[in-house]
Write an enzyme that holds these catalytic residues in place. Structure first.
Site, PDB file in Angstrom:
ATOM      1  N   ASP A 136       7.206 -59.080  11.073  1.00  0.00           N
ATOM      2  CA  ASP A 136       6.323 -58.027  10.595  1.00  0.00           C
ATOM      3  C   ASP A 136       5.514 -57.587  11.815  1.00  0.00           C
ATOM      4  O   ASP A 136       5.407 -58.320  12.799  1.00  0.00           O
ATOM      5  CB  ASP A 136       5.417 -58.581   9.489  1.00  0.00           C
ATOM      6  CG  ASP A 136       4.467 -57.540   8.934  1.00  0.00           C
ATOM      7  OD1 ASP A 136       4.910 -56.409   8.664  1.00  0.00           O
ATOM      8  OD2 ASP A 136       3.272 -57.861   8.776  1.00  0.00           O
ATOM      9  N   ASP A 160       2.033 -55.494  11.902  1.00  0.00           N
ATOM     10  CA  ASP A 160       0.576 -55.587  11.794  1.00  0.00           C
ATOM     11  C   ASP A 160       0.164 -56.953  11.244  1.00  0.00           C
ATOM     12  O   ASP A 160       0.606 -57.363  10.177  1.00  0.00           O
ATOM     13  CB  ASP A 160       0.042 -54.477  10.900  1.00  0.00           C
ATOM     14  CG  ASP A 160       0.395 -53.080  11.424  1.00  0.00           C
ATOM     15  OD1 ASP A 160       0.545 -52.931  12.654  1.00  0.00           O
ATOM     16  OD2 ASP A 160       0.521 -52.156  10.605  1.00  0.00           O
TER      17      ASP A 160
END
Length: 177
Positions: A7, A9
Site C-alpha cells: 500500500d 499512504d
C-alpha cells in the site's frame, strides 16, 4: 517470481486525513525508501496497490497523482530502489467498483498482468481493508504499525496469519531473511 505488494499512504509515505493531494504533501516515512531498495537488491519485484479515492472525489486530478508518483519514483531512485508498477483505484467509496480495497480486484489484476499466483505473496498495508483484500486475493496479509497501523491493530479483527511489523523497514528485513 519474488513479489511484494505495498500500500502507499501510511506504508511508504506519511498519510493524511485530508488525502495526499500534491507532490509537496508526499513525504516518505523514515526508512521506507531504503527498505524498498533492500527488497529490490534481494530480488523482489515491488508493486504498489493503492486506493486513491481523492481522484474520484475530485480532490485532485490524474496529473497531480502522476506528479506525486513521479516524486516517489525519483526519491526511490536516489535511495537505490524502485517500484516496478503502481496500481490504483481512482473510485470513490460509494462507486461500488471491484478494484477498491477491501475488494480483491486490484490485487487479482496484478496477478493477471504478471501472470503469477498471489499465494503467499506478502501484501503490506496499514489498514484492515489492505489485509482483507490480501486474504480475498489469496495473498499473505502483513500489517505495519505506521500510518493507521496502530489503530488497525488496536481495533482487532486482523485476518488469521497476519504478520505485524513496526514499519516497512522491519517488514522488509523479515521478508528478506
Amino acid at each position: 517470481m519474488k513479489l511484494v505488494i505495498l500500500d502507499r499512504d501510511g506504508v511508504i509515505n506519511h498519510d493524511s486525513e485530508a488525502f495526499i493531494k500534491s507532490p509537496a504533501e508526499w513525504k516518505p516515512i523514515a526508512g521506507s525508501l531504503a527498505a524498498i531498495a533492500r527488497l529490490n537488491q534481494a530480488g523482489f519485484h515491488v508493486i504498489v496497490a493503492s486506493n486513491q479515492s481523492g481522484v474520484g472525489r475530485g480532490l485532485f486530478d490524474m496529473a497531480a497523482l502522476n506528479a506525486i508518483h513521479d516524486k516517489m519514483h525519483k526519491a526511490l531512485a536516489q535511495a537505490g530502489g524502485r517500484v516496478d508498477a503502481i496500481f490504483f483505484c481512482p473510485h470513490a467509496a460509494d462507486d461500488n467498483c471491484h478494484c477498491r480495497k477491501p475488494r480483491p480486484g486490484m490485487l487479482t489484476d496484478i496477478a493477471h498482468r504478471l501472470n503469477t499466483d498471489l499465494n503467499a505473496v506478502p501484501v503490506v498495508g496499514d489498514s484492515i481493508r489492505d489485509l482483507q483484500a490480501a486474504v480475498a486475493a489469496g495473498a499473505s496479509p502483513v500489517l505495519v504499525l505506521t500510518g493507521n497501523g496502530k489503530k488497525t491493530q488496536r481495533a482487532g479483527g486482523l485476518p488469521p496469519g497476519t504478520r505485524v511489523f513496526a514499519d516497512l523497514a522491519a517488514a522488509a528485513d523479515a521478508l528478506i531473511a
